[in-house]
Enzyme design. Structure first.
Site, PDB file in Angstrom:
ATOM      1  N   ASP A   9      -5.591 -13.978  30.546  1.00 42.27           N
ATOM      2  CA  ASP A   9      -4.394 -13.302  31.010  1.00 42.27           C
ATOM      3  C   ASP A   9      -3.841 -14.154  32.138  1.00 42.27           C
ATOM      4  O   ASP A   9      -4.600 -14.786  32.887  1.00 42.27           O
ATOM      5  CB  ASP A   9      -4.668 -11.877  31.481  1.00 42.27           C
ATOM      6  CG  ASP A   9      -3.387 -11.054  31.558  1.00 42.27           C
ATOM      7  OD1 ASP A   9      -2.491 -11.259  30.706  1.00 42.27           O
ATOM      8  OD2 ASP A   9      -3.258 -10.224  32.460  1.00 42.27           O
TER       9      ASP A   9
ATOM     10  N   ASN B 242      -0.436 -14.924  20.715  1.00 41.22           N
ATOM     11  CA  ASN B 242       0.630 -15.811  21.169  1.00 41.22           C
ATOM     12  C   ASN B 242       0.396 -17.213  20.602  1.00 41.22           C
ATOM     13  O   ASN B 242      -0.525 -17.911  21.033  1.00 41.22           O
ATOM     14  CB  ASN B 242       0.647 -15.837  22.700  1.00 41.22           C
ATOM     15  CG  ASN B 242       1.784 -16.653  23.262  1.00 41.22           C
ATOM     16  OD1 ASN B 242       2.159 -17.678  22.723  1.00 41.22           O
ATOM     17  ND2 ASN B 242       2.319 -16.206  24.385  1.00 41.22           N
TER      18      ASN B 242
ATOM     19  N   ARG C  53      -3.687 -22.696  33.104  1.00 42.68           N
ATOM     20  CA  ARG C  53      -4.455 -22.450  31.882  1.00 42.68           C
ATOM     21  C   ARG C  53      -5.371 -23.636  31.585  1.00 42.68           C
ATOM     22  O   ARG C  53      -6.526 -23.461  31.208  1.00 42.68           O
ATOM     23  CB  ARG C  53      -3.514 -22.172  30.711  1.00 42.68           C
ATOM     24  CG  ARG C  53      -4.230 -21.678  29.472  1.00 42.68           C
ATOM     25  CD  ARG C  53      -3.268 -21.178  28.404  1.00 42.68           C
ATOM     26  NE  ARG C  53      -2.619 -19.946  28.841  1.00 42.68           N
ATOM     27  CZ  ARG C  53      -1.333 -19.859  29.208  1.00 42.68           C
ATOM     28  NH1 ARG C  53      -0.556 -20.918  29.169  1.00 42.68           N
ATOM     29  NH2 ARG C  53      -0.834 -18.710  29.605  1.00 42.68           N
TER      30      ARG C  53
END
Length: 190
Positions: free
Chosen positions: A68, A9, A177
């Site tokens: 994740d 990504n 994150r």
């Protein structure tokens, strides 16, 4: 130190690369010629992060971390959770995922939610987990054009802007994150 971030990504890679200290050379999967899609077969966010980090370490020999992330909506019993990226189908379509979630929340008053990121670090064969959580709520409609995934409908607690309205530096200070990554960097600096 060379460290691989196990993601295909580009948005995630860009977000993390902006936070990496200069003494760490951050490599992408394409930098190590890993073009295969690492299947996320875990039942939890933790398991999926570990699967990806282990795969890179075992197949390519690099120290590596993988993340994740899941969006957990309170009134949906934590859904979409581990299925966040493929909530509306295996195509991993952000727009379709958002539409499905907004449709499911139409008649619900409780829109509280949280993003949870788990980073699995596989360093010299040892694995550690780092978790970041950002509490907030799901907006009734999309706002902003920055970010990716559910960013246009996630309003973090204490803010008046969705993640998609924030500059990357502002988002990284409070995001799930960013929190998990700072824990990882603190661990690596010991």
């Amino acid at each position: 130190m060379k460290l691989v971030f196990a993601t295909h990504n580009p948005n995630k890679f860009r977000e993390i690369k902006s936070l990496v200290p200069k003494h760490i050379e951050l490599l992408s999967l394409s930098d190590i010629n890993c073009n295969e899609d690492i299947e996320e077969t875990g039942d939890t966010i933790d398991e999926n992060a570990m699967i990806k980090a282990d795969y890179v370490r075992n197949h390519y020999g690099y120290d590596c971390f993988a993340d994740d992330t899941g969006l957990e909506v309170h009134s949906l019993a934590g859904a979409p959770g581990v299925y966040s990226a493929r909530y509306a189908g295996d195509e991993k379509n952000d727009e379709a995922n958002i539409e499905k979630l907004l449709e499911q929340l139409k008649k619900r008053d409780d829109r509280t939610a949280r993003f949870k990121t788990v980073i699995a670090l596989n360093l010299k064969g040892n694995q550690n987990l780092f978790t970041g959580i950002c509490e907030g709520e799901i907006l009734e409609e999309k706002t902003g054009t920055k970010g990716f995934g559910y960013d246009p409908i996630f309003l973090p607690n204490g803010f008046e802007s969705s993640f998609a309205e924030m500059e990357l530096t502002e988002k990284s200070k409070i995001s799930h994150r960013g929190i998990a990554f700072r824990e990882l960097m603190e661990y690596l600096s010991k």
